[in-house]
Design a protein around this motif. Sequence first.
Motif, PDB file in Angstrom:
ATOM      1  N   CYS A  72       1.008  -1.066   0.047  1.00  0.00           N
ATOM      2  CA  CYS A  72       0.237   0.017  -0.108  1.00  0.00           C
ATOM      3  C   CYS A  72       0.627   1.120  -0.036  1.00  0.00           C
ATOM      4  O   CYS A  72       1.627   1.261   0.395  1.00  0.00           O
ATOM      5  CB  CYS A  72      -0.624   0.039   1.332  1.00  0.00           C
ATOM      6  SG  CYS A  72      -1.501   1.468   1.211  1.00  0.00           S
ATOM      7  N   ASP A  73       0.891   2.222  -1.105  1.00  0.00           N
ATOM      8  CA  ASP A  73       0.987   3.085  -1.191  1.00  0.00           C
ATOM      9  C   ASP A  73       0.264   4.388  -0.829  1.00  0.00           C
ATOM     10  O   ASP A  73      -0.598   4.651  -1.250  1.00  0.00           O
ATOM     11  CB  ASP A  73       1.863   3.685  -2.368  1.00  0.00           C
ATOM     12  CG  ASP A  73       3.016   2.848  -2.630  1.00  0.00           C
ATOM     13  OD1 ASP A  73       3.761   2.416  -0.880  1.00  0.00           O
ATOM     14  OD2 ASP A  73       4.066   2.782  -3.153  1.00  0.00           O
ATOM     15  N   THR A  74       1.033   5.373  -0.462  1.00  0.00           N
ATOM     16  CA  THR A  74       0.001   6.940   0.362  1.00  0.00           C
ATOM     17  C   THR A  74       0.387   7.913  -0.339  1.00  0.00           C
ATOM     18  O   THR A  74       1.685   7.874  -0.496  1.00  0.00           O
ATOM     19  CB  THR A  74      -0.616   7.305   1.212  1.00  0.00           C
ATOM     20  OG1 THR A  74      -1.211   5.677   2.635  1.00  0.00           O
ATOM     21  CG2 THR A  74      -0.745   8.337   1.602  1.00  0.00           C
ATOM     22  N   HIS A  75       0.007   8.230  -1.820  1.00  0.00           N
ATOM     23  CA  HIS A  75       0.416   9.302  -2.462  1.00  0.00           C
ATOM     24  C   HIS A  75      -0.397  10.957  -2.134  1.00  0.00           C
ATOM     25  O   HIS A  75      -1.393  11.264  -2.296  1.00  0.00           O
ATOM     26  CB  HIS A  75       0.376   9.368  -3.659  1.00  0.00           C
ATOM     27  CG  HIS A  75       0.112   8.089  -4.691  1.00  0.00           C
ATOM     28  ND1 HIS A  75       1.887   7.579  -4.489  1.00  0.00           N
ATOM     29  CD2 HIS A  75      -0.554   6.836  -4.941  1.00  0.00           C
ATOM     30  CE1 HIS A  75       1.928   6.748  -5.228  1.00  0.00           C
ATOM     31  NE2 HIS A  75       0.680   5.560  -4.836  1.00  0.00           N
ATOM     32  N   LYS A  76       0.584  11.903  -1.565  1.00  0.00           N
ATOM     33  CA  LYS A  76       0.147  13.691  -1.451  1.00  0.00           C
ATOM     34  C   LYS A  76       0.590  14.078  -3.232  1.00  0.00           C
ATOM     35  O   LYS A  76       1.212  14.021  -3.461  1.00  0.00           O
ATOM     36  CB  LYS A  76       1.204  13.676  -0.616  1.00  0.00           C
ATOM     37  CG  LYS A  76       0.637  15.174  -0.458  1.00  0.00           C
ATOM     38  CD  LYS A  76       1.244  15.546   0.695  1.00  0.00           C
ATOM     39  CE  LYS A  76       0.682  16.723   1.570  1.00  0.00           C
ATOM     40  NZ  LYS A  76       1.773  17.606   2.412  1.00  0.00           N
ATOM     41  N   LEU A  77      -1.308  13.915  -3.843  1.00  0.00           N
ATOM     42  CA  LEU A  77      -0.696  14.930  -5.247  1.00  0.00           C
ATOM     43  C   LEU A  77      -0.707  16.015  -5.160  1.00  0.00           C
ATOM     44  O   LEU A  77      -1.766  16.372  -4.837  1.00  0.00           O
ATOM     45  CB  LEU A  77      -1.296  14.251  -6.267  1.00  0.00           C
ATOM     46  CG  LEU A  77      -1.293  12.205  -6.034  1.00  0.00           C
ATOM     47  CD1 LEU A  77      -2.524  11.622  -6.802  1.00  0.00           C
ATOM     48  CD2 LEU A  77       0.117  12.128  -7.043  1.00  0.00           C
ATOM     49  N   PRO A  78       0.189  16.373  -5.896  1.00  0.00           N
ATOM     50  CA  PRO A  78      -0.222  18.302  -5.782  1.00  0.00           C
ATOM     51  C   PRO A  78      -1.550  18.470  -6.908  1.00  0.00           C
ATOM     52  O   PRO A  78      -1.823  17.792  -7.385  1.00  0.00           O
ATOM     53  CB  PRO A  78       1.335  19.251  -6.621  1.00  0.00           C
ATOM     54  CG  PRO A  78       1.635  18.143  -7.056  1.00  0.00           C
ATOM     55  CD  PRO A  78       0.971  16.455  -6.615  1.00  0.00           C
ATOM     56  N   VAL A  79      -2.159  19.501  -6.589  1.00  0.00           N
ATOM     57  CA  VAL A  79      -3.729  19.946  -7.168  1.00  0.00           C
ATOM     58  C   VAL A  79      -3.113  20.946  -8.152  1.00  0.00           C
ATOM     59  O   VAL A  79      -2.347  22.333  -7.508  1.00  0.00           O
ATOM     60  CB  VAL A  79      -4.573  20.838  -6.276  1.00  0.00           C
ATOM     61  CG1 VAL A  79      -6.167  20.921  -7.292  1.00  0.00           C
ATOM     62  CG2 VAL A  79      -5.194  18.863  -5.536  1.00  0.00           C
ATOM     63  N   PHE A  80      -3.267  20.962  -9.239  1.00  0.00           N
ATOM     64  CA  PHE A  80      -3.461  22.377 -10.655  1.00  0.00           C
ATOM     65  C   PHE A  80      -4.150  22.976 -10.784  1.00  0.00           C
ATOM     66  O   PHE A  80      -5.104  22.141 -10.881  1.00  0.00           O
ATOM     67  CB  PHE A  80      -2.476  21.508 -11.437  1.00  0.00           C
ATOM     68  CG  PHE A  80      -1.153  21.316 -11.071  1.00  0.00           C
ATOM     69  CD1 PHE A  80       0.154  21.970 -11.046  1.00  0.00           C
ATOM     70  CD2 PHE A  80      -0.607  19.270 -10.661  1.00  0.00           C
ATOM     71  CE1 PHE A  80       1.309  21.020 -10.571  1.00  0.00           C
ATOM     72  CE2 PHE A  80       0.312  19.323 -10.669  1.00  0.00           C
ATOM     73  CZ  PHE A  80       1.469  19.580 -10.800  1.00  0.00           C
ATOM     74  N   GLY A  81      -4.004  23.889 -11.581  1.00  0.00           N
ATOM     75  CA  GLY A  81      -5.294  24.706 -12.029  1.00  0.00           C
ATOM     76  C   GLY A  81      -5.351  24.253 -14.139  1.00  0.00           C
ATOM     77  O   GLY A  81      -4.300  23.736 -14.112  1.00  0.00           O
TER      78      GLY A  81
END
Length: 509
Positions: free
Chosen positions: A287-296
Amino acid sequence: EQMWHVIDRSGDGRIDLDEFVQFLSTDDKQAYWLLKKMIRGSIPTPLQYLRTFQGLPSHFRESQLWQIAQRNSFKIGERLQTVISADGMRVANIVMDPQTKCIAPKNMNRSSHADRSGHVRVFKVMEASGIALPAPAIAERIVNRFVCVCLYVNGKAASNVVSIPVEWRSNEEDQWRFGSEVWRENPLRTVTEWNEFCVVIEADGSGTDCCVELMIELCVELEAKNTRAPMQNQPPLSPLLSPQRMVLQSGKADDDKSATNKASTVSCGWSKLSIDLQNARFTNSHCDTHKLPVFGGTFASESEIEKENIRNDRKNSMSFRKIRQSLLGIESFIKIQEQSLHFNLSASKKEELRWIPPNVLTVTSTICVYKLYYELFADFWLRDRPIFEFQFSKQNLYNSLLLFVIDRPNLLCVLMEQWTLKLETFWRTQKKNASFVSNEFKTLLKQFLPLLIHQKIIKEPLIALNKERIQFITQMVKGNVKQILNGNKPTSSIPLVFTPFSTDLFVSS
């Protein structure tokens, strides 16, 4: 219907090539208007575009995944339908043991756990933070918030679109919550599990040449605001205006009015997760937890999110997250958990996973519906039926109903909620009786019959989960099917004159 009559010049109910070519090349104003409506029907006018995005942050865009879902080009029901062999004598994608009458996927090499485990992913959307919103006056028009996800292979959409409901608080509007936080005043087990979904990835071309990504869009639904004031003291119509032109202008005005009053779905941010199919870790419990940046912006042209558009009121309340943001700054991100097949799924769900078609995003709480579809198919066509004794004049209503439900998230949510409650009432021996389980599922599925012909469901399909729609469906399902079909009149007073399905479906058990 109007469009059909314009193209069908002969009136024989068919449109041949000559009629279609004549429709494309004619100078008739009505035909020209219909052709323009066909071509530009999905393209908003500049005025509609300005009305939609007026006052919104500069990085807001039309939701790309929402448009893909609206086109309805990827229907799960079409992927799920059984395939007949070339000779027309056998079912190509399932096989049944003549002794036990148990069914299994035909191509076991592709369907086995050993072969599929490396390409099976289970995703769970955990939280989203730092989500931008428009000014409070415009934010009042927001009627719904949700997250859309879709599988992309080599830069193109390769799956259906799943919309995940969101919960938020007025004092923390930049924080989106999922799972058990959704609809807490009226919780539904299926809705709280809607943020966890799985997919069996089948990409064209394996190895480094294949790029598989999970695209994520954070969407808001804005209620339309009709700023057009009613015209006062309208001048009389010119006598030179032909009746046909009056009809065309009237139709155009009606179209503009309906387009103006229609709610619009916009993207307030997006992100993507790259999926490595060659990652050997996911063949085991991982299991991996990804913290993904949010773009516009859009997928092809990203833009930064301006911090002043993120509303996080620190005056009325305080939390550890707000303290962290005040010290380290506000960060826009979304957390997604990526799991392997063996990490969190039960043994029964792993068995049911074999029936999922490739590249179909499936909420984990609804995995069982695929096997149930094939079980219904086997009951009607394979079990206890000698060859060449099929009743081709009758349709399999249960399969038709289930295919209708699968492609409509609100219907599917209610079906799984009611089926889960029914399963909990079964004894352990009843759960092991396949015939009993199948009959009980048919009984429940039969309650969805009125929804198959209900105008509200047909004319207003909703892609995202909607609380009012789910409550409406639940009331319809809990009602008596015969009473609803007969307009709440006594069932004995109205005979069934014509039924395209088996009449025993309408006999109360």
